[in-house]
Design an enzyme around this catalytic site. Structure first.
Site, PDB file in Angstrom:
ATOM      1  N   GLY A  43       0.688  -1.307   0.387  1.00 16.00           N
ATOM      2  CA  GLY A  43      -0.302  -0.042   0.155  1.00 16.00           C
ATOM      3  C   GLY A  43       0.836   1.762   0.135  1.00 16.00           C
ATOM      4  N   CYS A 126      -7.680  -1.760   5.333  1.00 10.49           N
ATOM      5  CA  CYS A 126      -6.450  -2.520   6.809  1.00 10.49           C
ATOM      6  C   CYS A 126      -7.018  -2.190   7.585  1.00 10.49           C
ATOM      7  CB  CYS A 126      -5.807  -1.401   6.000  1.00 10.49           C
ATOM      8  SG  CYS A 126      -3.903  -1.999   7.209  1.00 10.49           S
ATOM      9  N   GLY A 213      -3.255 -16.462   5.493  1.00  9.10           N
ATOM     10  CA  GLY A 213      -2.493 -17.709   5.459  1.00  9.10           C
ATOM     11  C   GLY A 213      -3.462 -18.527   5.826  1.00  9.10           C
TER      12      GLY A 213
END
Ligand SMILES: Cc1cc2nc3c(=O)[nH]c(=O)nc-3n(C[C@H](O)[C@H](O)[C@H](O)COP(=O)(O)OP(=O)(O)OC[C@H]3O[C@@H](n4cnc5c(N)ncnc54)[C@H](O)[C@@H]3O)c2cc1C
Ligand SMILES: Cc1cc2nc3c(=O)[nH]c(=O)nc-3n(C[C@H](O)[C@H](O)[C@H](O)COP(=O)(O)O)c2cc1C
Ligand code: FES
Lengths: 297, 259
Positions: A43, A126, A213
């Site tokens: 970003g 975010c 993940g």
């Protein structure tokens, strides 16, 4: 293996996930960037951001939490140094854009309109910054506003990156489409927390962090499926992809392309292995073109 | 291009309670590594994704192998300590050498004071082996000493233990004072409080001090910005007052970073 995203052709559907690959320079010691469908950058904001205090990362079972806080050198350094670097490779450049306010997102998009980049990915998801980021992604009105405004100033097609930290992802996907987003991408990280029971404290300086993940992959597949079946614009699927099979699941769920993030930390060659693995799958299954496995459910 | 290598565990010995010495095969790492650099070691258990950074303690280019000395601190290091040496099935994935290392070439010919605390001692041993008579070492332990007898003959070694069981009672600073040690430059590795004390002493004495920092890592190669520390100046690459421990570090001039 070619796919098309908002009119832009990618040589294959595999790209890097924003924030896990810098601007490609560091990983170019391991990976031939010209093999990738696209490089999605960390970003970038209008001025440099210092990010959060450390610890910024912690391992969790089959995953990790991060709270980097969008540290980046700012758009000027990015345009002078990182874009020319990426231009040396035969790959698409997607710039992830962040800001604290509507104005800041628009300033970055405007600054990039003159630059040789292919797409913008607007990060409204975010979880690790106080203002901006996820706040825009969770409120449908704010989301619609930002898509509309950025769309006005951006010269390149825009991808809206959605947060999984919402009750109804379909509603957010539709809101982005209605305001003219050219594509959506998901999922960003899931907000999590880790406690050190001996110190009786939070492990991360930011207290909370974003989970990524393999552990988030099933959640990501479900959300990509729901989003892809509620809009007509292309969807980029990500979240926990670490092998080709994970990427193929995402494509079948409705993604036109996929991004790989955390897997590169464990294996810097993960992206290349995933590209090769998809190709092998197509061959072994007698599938002519990748489109034949996209959104088949 | 850099590679993730599968390294055979050639030997594994418990040299002190919960402290292990491991030799791993890798011609490339043995040839390239400099003192103060580290490797990232990956767990064989796929549910543990992130690498464990471990300093390179010694290299043997002739035999194509390198040595790690580590303390069992959690699940990852416990797994490494439980491996069988020799069997090829017990290879470990490793990326390295990583980081900058201590400025041995730049400080050549100077008297170097090596200060190691606990599990920060292994990289000091690799410095001592290169520096030989140019070095002096001060090693701090909680109680039982390890590795101290491996320092080269030419390098004087001073010991401090918290419980006073050997050497000076107290910290490395106590040992430095008791023995009236001085030097042209200091290389230090150990826990943060030790690094703070050593750099404060160095500042008072006007001796430049290089410290090796620890931070949690994800990529280990400078891409994720997970491992940064605060720096006193704008970093040229990052364009903010931070430095990446895995790439610009782990060794920094003490005045360059906030400890
Ligand atoms: C540059 C560098 C050099 C190091 N050299 C050595 C050495 O030579 N010998 C030695 O015994 N130890 C060394 N350490 C510390 C070592 O990395 C940790 O003890 C180890 O990662 C713990 O892993 P674990 O799975 O056993 O513990 P856990 O606590 O279960 O680990 C969980 C996660 O936190 C990370 N983590 C935990 N403690 C640390 C730490 N202190 N620093 C960085 N990450 C950590 C782990 O890598 C893992 O991702 C070094 C650290 C750094 C940064
Ligand atoms: C260390 C780290 C940094 C990240 N930084 C960004 C970022 O700057 N912008 C963004 O949109 N997403 C960011 N993400 C989210 C990833 O792009 C991705 O959506 C998420 O990690 C899920 O994919 P994965 O499981 O493959 O990592 C970051 C993730 C990680 C782990
Ligand atoms: S560990 Fe990723 S930047 Fe250092």
């Amino acid at each position: 293996m070619q796919v098309k995203l908002a009119g832009i052709e990618l040589k294959n559907p595999v790209m890097t996930a924003s924030g896990t690959f810098g601007s490609g320079q560091e990983y170019s010691r391991f990976v031939n960037l010209s093999h990738l469908g696209a490089v999605v950058t960390k970003g970038v904001s209008i001025v440099p951001w210092s990010g959060n205090q450390t610890p910024r990362i912690v391992e969790t079972p089959s995953g990790m939490l991060n709270a980097i806080g969008l540290q980046n050198p700012g758009i000027d350094v990015f345009c002078e140094r990182d874009i020319p670097f990426l231009r040396q490779f035969d790959t698409r450049i997607i710039v992830n854009v962040c800001g604290h306010s509507m104005v800041e997102y628009c300033e970055v998009a405007e600054r990039l309109s003159m630059e040789p980049v292919d797409l913008l990915e607007i990060n409204v998801s975010c979880p690790n910054v106080k203002e901006g980021g996820i706040a825009f992604g969770q409120d449908p009105k704010a989301l619609a506003g930002i898509v509309r405004q950025v769309k006005r100033v951006a010269r390149q097609p825009i991808i809206i990156k959605l947060s999984p930290n919402v009750t109804d992802i379909k509603e957010k996907a539709k809101a982005a489409e209605a305001e003219g987003a050219d594509a959506i991408s998901l999922i960003n990280t899931l907000t999590g927390m880790k406690i050190d029971i001996y110190r009786r404290g939070f492990v991360l300086a930011n207290r909370t962090g974003g989970l990524s993940g393999p552990c988030i992959h099933p959640v990501a597949v479900r959300m990509v499926y729901e989003a892809a079946h509620s809009v007509d614009i292309p969807v980029i699927g990500m979240g926990g992809i670490s092998v080709a099979e994970d990427a193929i699941e995402m494509l079948m769920a409705g993604a036109s392309a996929v991004a790989v993030g955390t897997a590169s930390f464990r294996d810097p060659l993960a992206l290349e292995r995933i590209i090769d693995g998809i190709e092998e799958f197509l061959d072994s299954q007698g599938v002519e073109q990748i489109q034949d496995i996209i959104k088949v459910l | 291009m850099m590679l993730k290598e599968s390294c055979t565990v050639l030997s594994l010995d418990e040299i002190e309670e919960d402290i292990y010495s491991m030799w791993l095969s890798s011609q490339a790492i043995a040839e390239e590594a400099r003192p103060g650099q580290f490797v990232n070691v990956y767990s064989r258990d796929r549910s543990r994704l992130l690498p464990r950074p471990i300093s390179i303690c010694e290299t043997d280019p002739a035999q194509g192998c390198f040595r790690l000395v580590f303390r069992v601190a959690g699940a990852g290091t416990r797994e490494f300590a439980s491996l069988q040496a020799g069997a090829h099935t017990n290879a470990l994935d490793v990326i390295g050498p990583l980081g900058n290392g201590f400025p041995l070439a730049e400080e050549k010919g100077k008297r170097v004071l090596l200060v190691g605390g606990g599990i920060g001692i292994p990289p000091m041993l690799s410095c001592a082996k290169v520096l030989q008579e140019d070095a002096m070492a001060v090693l701090g332990y909680r109680s039982r000493a390890f590795l101290q007898e491996e320092f080269p003959q030419a390098c004087p070694v001073f010991i401090a233990t918290e419980d006073g069981s050997s050497g000076s009672k107290g910290t490395v600073i106590d040992a430095i004072r008791e023995n009236s040690l001085t030097a042209d430059v200091i290389f230090a590795c150990g826990p943060k409080p030790m690094l703070r004390a050593v750099s404060a002493w160095a500042a008072k004495e006007g001796i430049p001090c290089f410290v090796s920092l620890e931070e949690r890592m994800a990529c280990g190669i400078g891409a994720c910005l997970g491992c940064v520390c605060d720096s006193n100046t704008l970093d040229r690459h990052l364009n903010v007052c931070k430095k990446r421990v895995c790439l610009e570090g782990p060794v920094f001039l003490s005045t360059e970073v906030k400890l």
